[in-house]
Design a protein around this motif. Structure first.
Motif, mmCIF file in Angstrom:
data_model
loop_
_atom_site.group_PDB
_atom_site.id
_atom_site.type_symbol
_atom_site.label_atom_id
_atom_site.label_comp_id
_atom_site.label_asym_id
_atom_site.label_seq_id
_atom_site.Cartn_x
_atom_site.Cartn_y
_atom_site.Cartn_z
ATOM 1 N N PRO A 1 -19.966 -23.947 -33.670
ATOM 2 C CA PRO A 1 -20.973 -23.156 -32.953
ATOM 3 C C PRO A 1 -22.409 -23.569 -33.261
ATOM 4 O O PRO A 1 -23.314 -23.211 -32.513
ATOM 5 C CB PRO A 1 -20.689 -21.726 -33.421
ATOM 6 C CG PRO A 1 -19.956 -21.869 -34.710
ATOM 7 C CD PRO A 1 -19.164 -23.125 -34.596
ATOM 8 N N TRP A 2 -22.642 -24.311 -34.341
ATOM 9 C CA TRP A 2 -23.995 -24.762 -34.674
ATOM 10 C C TRP A 2 -24.235 -26.203 -34.230
ATOM 11 O O TRP A 2 -25.270 -26.778 -34.538
ATOM 12 C CB TRP A 2 -24.241 -24.623 -36.182
ATOM 13 C CG TRP A 2 -24.510 -23.209 -36.588
ATOM 14 C CD1 TRP A 2 -25.704 -22.538 -36.546
ATOM 15 C CD2 TRP A 2 -23.560 -22.255 -37.071
ATOM 16 N NE1 TRP A 2 -25.560 -21.247 -36.974
ATOM 17 C CE2 TRP A 2 -24.242 -21.041 -37.315
ATOM 18 C CE3 TRP A 2 -22.196 -22.308 -37.346
ATOM 19 C CZ2 TRP A 2 -23.614 -19.908 -37.799
ATOM 20 C CZ3 TRP A 2 -21.557 -21.166 -37.827
ATOM 21 C CH2 TRP A 2 -22.265 -19.988 -38.045
ATOM 22 N N SER A 3 -23.305 -26.782 -33.523
ATOM 23 C CA SER A 3 -23.423 -28.176 -33.126
ATOM 24 C C SER A 3 -24.594 -28.401 -32.169
ATOM 25 O O SER A 3 -24.896 -27.553 -31.316
ATOM 26 C CB SER A 3 -22.120 -28.632 -32.448
ATOM 27 O OG SER A 3 -22.219 -29.965 -32.020
ATOM 28 N N ARG A 4 -25.238 -29.540 -32.317
ATOM 29 C CA ARG A 4 -26.288 -29.959 -31.384
ATOM 30 C C ARG A 4 -26.392 -31.476 -31.423
ATOM 31 O O ARG A 4 -26.059 -32.101 -32.430
ATOM 32 C CB ARG A 4 -27.626 -29.306 -31.718
ATOM 33 C CG ARG A 4 -28.090 -29.486 -33.149
ATOM 34 C CD ARG A 4 -29.353 -28.686 -33.413
ATOM 35 N NE ARG A 4 -29.638 -28.580 -34.838
ATOM 36 C CZ ARG A 4 -30.672 -27.954 -35.348
ATOM 37 N NH1 ARG A 4 -31.544 -27.344 -34.548
ATOM 38 N NH2 ARG A 4 -30.864 -27.897 -36.651
ATOM 39 N N PRO A 5 -26.850 -32.074 -30.343
ATOM 40 C CA PRO A 5 -26.875 -33.543 -30.289
ATOM 41 C C PRO A 5 -27.984 -34.127 -31.141
ATOM 42 O O PRO A 5 -29.054 -33.527 -31.317
ATOM 43 C CB PRO A 5 -27.099 -33.834 -28.800
ATOM 44 C CG PRO A 5 -27.777 -32.606 -28.272
ATOM 45 C CD PRO A 5 -27.234 -31.460 -29.056
ATOM 46 N N ARG A 6 -27.722 -35.296 -31.653
ATOM 47 C CA ARG A 6 -28.727 -36.047 -32.396
ATOM 48 C C ARG A 6 -29.825 -36.512 -31.449
ATOM 49 O O ARG A 6 -29.557 -36.854 -30.289
ATOM 50 C CB ARG A 6 -28.044 -37.242 -33.061
ATOM 51 C CG ARG A 6 -28.950 -38.183 -33.835
ATOM 52 C CD ARG A 6 -28.109 -39.340 -34.341
ATOM 53 N NE ARG A 6 -28.896 -40.327 -35.063
ATOM 54 C CZ ARG A 6 -28.423 -41.479 -35.469
ATOM 55 N NH1 ARG A 6 -27.154 -41.804 -35.200
ATOM 56 N NH2 ARG A 6 -29.182 -42.334 -36.135
ATOM 57 N N VAL A 7 -31.055 -36.525 -31.944
ATOM 58 C CA VAL A 7 -32.189 -37.023 -31.168
ATOM 59 C C VAL A 7 -32.645 -38.334 -31.794
ATOM 60 O O VAL A 7 -32.911 -38.396 -33.000
ATOM 61 C CB VAL A 7 -33.350 -36.013 -31.153
ATOM 62 C CG1 VAL A 7 -34.579 -36.621 -30.482
ATOM 63 C CG2 VAL A 7 -32.930 -34.734 -30.438
ATOM 64 N N HIS A 8 -32.719 -39.382 -30.997
ATOM 65 C CA HIS A 8 -33.128 -40.694 -31.512
ATOM 66 C C HIS A 8 -34.636 -40.861 -31.356
ATOM 67 O O HIS A 8 -35.179 -40.724 -30.264
ATOM 68 C CB HIS A 8 -32.392 -41.811 -30.768
ATOM 69 C CG HIS A 8 -30.931 -41.856 -31.069
ATOM 70 N ND1 HIS A 8 -30.420 -42.501 -32.177
ATOM 71 C CD2 HIS A 8 -29.868 -41.319 -30.422
ATOM 72 C CE1 HIS A 8 -29.105 -42.367 -32.202
ATOM 73 N NE2 HIS A 8 -28.744 -41.662 -31.146
ATOM 74 N N ARG A 9 -35.297 -41.137 -32.473
ATOM 75 C CA ARG A 9 -36.732 -41.400 -32.461
ATOM 76 C C ARG A 9 -36.968 -42.719 -33.185
ATOM 77 O O ARG A 9 -36.472 -42.927 -34.292
ATOM 78 C CB ARG A 9 -37.498 -40.272 -33.145
ATOM 79 C CG ARG A 9 -37.409 -38.940 -32.394
ATOM 80 C CD ARG A 9 -38.151 -37.841 -33.129
ATOM 81 N NE ARG A 9 -39.559 -38.149 -33.314
ATOM 82 C CZ ARG A 9 -40.416 -37.309 -33.913
ATOM 83 N NH1 ARG A 9 -39.992 -36.142 -34.367
ATOM 84 N NH2 ARG A 9 -41.692 -37.652 -34.062
ATOM 85 N N GLY A 10 -37.729 -43.602 -32.579
ATOM 86 C CA GLY A 10 -37.826 -44.958 -33.094
ATOM 87 C C GLY A 10 -39.190 -45.372 -33.605
ATOM 88 O O GLY A 10 -39.513 -46.554 -33.592
ATOM 89 N N GLU A 11 -40.015 -44.423 -34.067
ATOM 90 C CA GLU A 11 -41.334 -44.807 -34.545
ATOM 91 C C GLU A 11 -41.268 -45.736 -35.761
ATOM 92 O O GLU A 11 -40.364 -45.642 -36.591
ATOM 93 C CB GLU A 11 -42.149 -43.565 -34.933
ATOM 94 C CG GLU A 11 -42.620 -42.742 -33.751
ATOM 95 C CD GLU A 11 -41.681 -41.615 -33.385
ATOM 96 O OE1 GLU A 11 -42.162 -40.586 -32.911
ATOM 97 O OE2 GLU A 11 -40.451 -41.779 -33.589
ATOM 98 N N GLU A 12 -42.239 -46.614 -35.870
ATOM 99 C CA GLU A 12 -42.386 -47.455 -37.055
ATOM 100 C C GLU A 12 -42.997 -46.636 -38.181
ATOM 101 O O GLU A 12 -43.818 -45.741 -37.944
ATOM 102 C CB GLU A 12 -43.278 -48.658 -36.747
ATOM 103 C CG GLU A 12 -42.730 -49.587 -35.674
ATOM 104 C CD GLU A 12 -41.479 -50.315 -36.136
ATOM 105 O OE1 GLU A 12 -41.364 -50.558 -37.363
ATOM 106 O OE2 GLU A 12 -40.635 -50.645 -35.284
ATOM 107 N N VAL A 13 -42.631 -46.977 -39.400
ATOM 108 C CA VAL A 13 -43.128 -46.193 -40.530
ATOM 109 C C VAL A 13 -44.650 -46.267 -40.631
ATOM 110 O O VAL A 13 -45.303 -45.315 -41.075
ATOM 111 C CB VAL A 13 -42.451 -46.656 -41.843
ATOM 112 C CG1 VAL A 13 -42.923 -48.057 -42.239
ATOM 113 C CG2 VAL A 13 -42.692 -45.659 -42.957
#
Length: 459
Positions: A246-258
């Motif tokens: 019930p707490w599941s949610r999709p991963r969000v991909h973020r690709g910023e450079e450090v």
């Protein structure tokens, strides 16, 4: 190539080959999964009853698994083909006992947790189930009826908990990664105390189905490994929505450079090291390296500390009573006294306590949310000090509270986090930095963790 039994007297982590290194060796024919896994079992047997594993697969079962893998037409299609791993013994695997480090509680699981099944489907080889603080209640590693695990840094230091065995299996070089859990810091404190990496995802990014909950509304599956690359690879395998969670949610991909990120750092005078001057100096040195390489901005520490204090001083401990209260009532004496006292303490809270705490937590979430509008992640110490086993046994509650000073807030505030080795104190104890990010900033947290890992390796 592979794992060899530990026979010298060095202290500190002796991590074995990474997933990438093992995979290259398998592809080139330099090594075979069955031989590597036999070496793992030999290393475990060589150390004997050291408190790392509760149950271990036998060699015949490993050979059967490796024969199955050898019959696969395209091993390269399986990202973890032949890679050995361990699982914390609060997570179900069909046919295996789930004990939670309490023999009277143990049951034989009839299904496999999705996180483990994903790993098996990706070609990984299960080695066994690892030790933990009983009922996943504790951050120190001493709350187990099995052998007491100890930090790889010696000095009779605690291993950390509750994912004690999961961290040690990696730090001893027995397996490249393990599956653990995190409610109050269980996936971060043991890695910090053993010089390896721990990653606590945003809640719901990895399915928690098949995990016996400590606090059902807060629990996360966590990952422990020797490199950030291994954490990222395993996360790619196990992350994903699960309709049964019930707490599941999709991963969000973020690709910023450090280089494009801003790191929040609390002023040093706000940090607490509990009289441990070498640890304070070690942390300052690690911060200096960070500040010399990355963009930073000061942030307030107090909202994180205030949120963390709600975990054990507030009604969330009642969730443990919901899960285990009936068992403790029906099996007096089955649990360790300190664990039973903590769980039974949850019965003291009522509904008004719950609502008051929820209101206060909502206020703190709003404050922290505004903070993350100004910075991308926040870096804190993972731990403010270390303890010996004797010190923990003499003051089990007080020392456990100190260990969670920086980590307790993570799940309450719905953050993701990584613990990263950051050198040693002048007296040879581990220093660890913790990267905290807002929910679903997992990729950013691991990007910063990779940068900090490189800085730590350069010391």
């Amino acid at each position: 190539m592979g794992v060899t039994p530990e026979t010298d007297t060095r202290t500190g982590p002796r991590t074995g080959p990474s997933i990438a290194e093992l995979s290259r060796a398998f592809r080139s024919g330099e090594a075979a999964p069955v031989d590597v896994c036999r070496q793992v079992l030999a290393a475990i047997a060589e150390r004997g009853d050291d408190g790392v594993w509760i149950s271990v697969v036998d060699e015949e079962a490993v050979e059967v698994r490796c024969v199955e893998l050898a019959a696969i037409d395209d091993p390269a299609a399986l990202p973890l083909w032949g890679i050995p791993f361990g699982v914390k013994d609060s997570i179900d695997i069909a046919g295996w006992p789930t004990t939670l480090a309490c023999p009277e509680y143990a049951y034989r699981a009839t299904s496999t947790a999705p996180v483990v099944q994903h790993l098996l489907d990706a070609g990984a080889v299960l080695i066994g189930k690892t030790n933990l603080d009983q009922f996943a209640t504790g951050l120190n590693g001493t709350r187990t009826p099995y052998a007491t695990p100890r930090s790889v840094y010696g000095q009779d230091l605690i291993s950390g908990g509750s994912s004690s065995g999961s961290a040690l299996a990696v730090a001893l070089g027995e397996v490249p990664f393990t599956v653990a859990t995190d409610t109050a810091g269980s996936g971060r404190v043991p890695p910090a105390l053993n010089g390896v990496l721990g990653y606590k995802p945003s809640r719901g990014v990895i399915s928690a189905v098949g995990l016996v909950p400590a606090c059902r509304s807060l629990d996360c599956i966590s990952l422990i490994a020797g490199t950030v690359g291994d954490l990222q690879l395993v996360l790619d395998v196990v992350a994903g929505p699960d309709r049964a969670d019930p707490w599941s949610r999709p991963r969000v991909h973020r690709g910023e450079e450090v280089a494009d990120l801003v790191i929040g750092l609390p002023p040093l005078e706000q940090l607490e090291f509990f009289g441990d001057d070498p640890m304070a100096a070690g942390h300052r040195s690690a911060r200096d390296r960070l500040s010399a390489s990355l963009a930073t901005r000061p942030v307030a520490l107090q909202p994180f500390v205030d949120a963390g204090e709600l975990l054990y001083q507030g009604p969330w401990v009642a969730e443990r009573f919901v899960e285990f209260g009936d068992f403790l009532r029906d099996h007096p004496g089955a649990a360790l006294p300190v664990v039973a006292d903590i769980i039974n303490g949850g019965a003291a809270f009522d509904a008004t306590d719950v609502f008051r705490a929820q209101y206060r937590l909502a206020e703190l979430k709003a404050v922290v949310g505004r903070l993350f509008e100004e910075v991308d992640v926040v870096v804190l110490p993972t731990i403010g000090t270390t303890f010996t086993i004797e010190q923990v046994l003499a003051a089990p509650i007080a020392t456990n509270t100190v260990l969670g000073h920086y980590t307790h807030c993570g799940n309450l505030l719905d953050l993701c986090a990584a613990a990263v080795p950051a050198g040693l104190t002048s007296d040879g104890r581990p220093v660890s930095l913790m990267v905290l990010g807002p929910a679903l900033a997992d990729d950013l947290v691991l990007t910063v963790a990779a940068a900090l890992s490189e800085l730590g390796a350069s010391t």
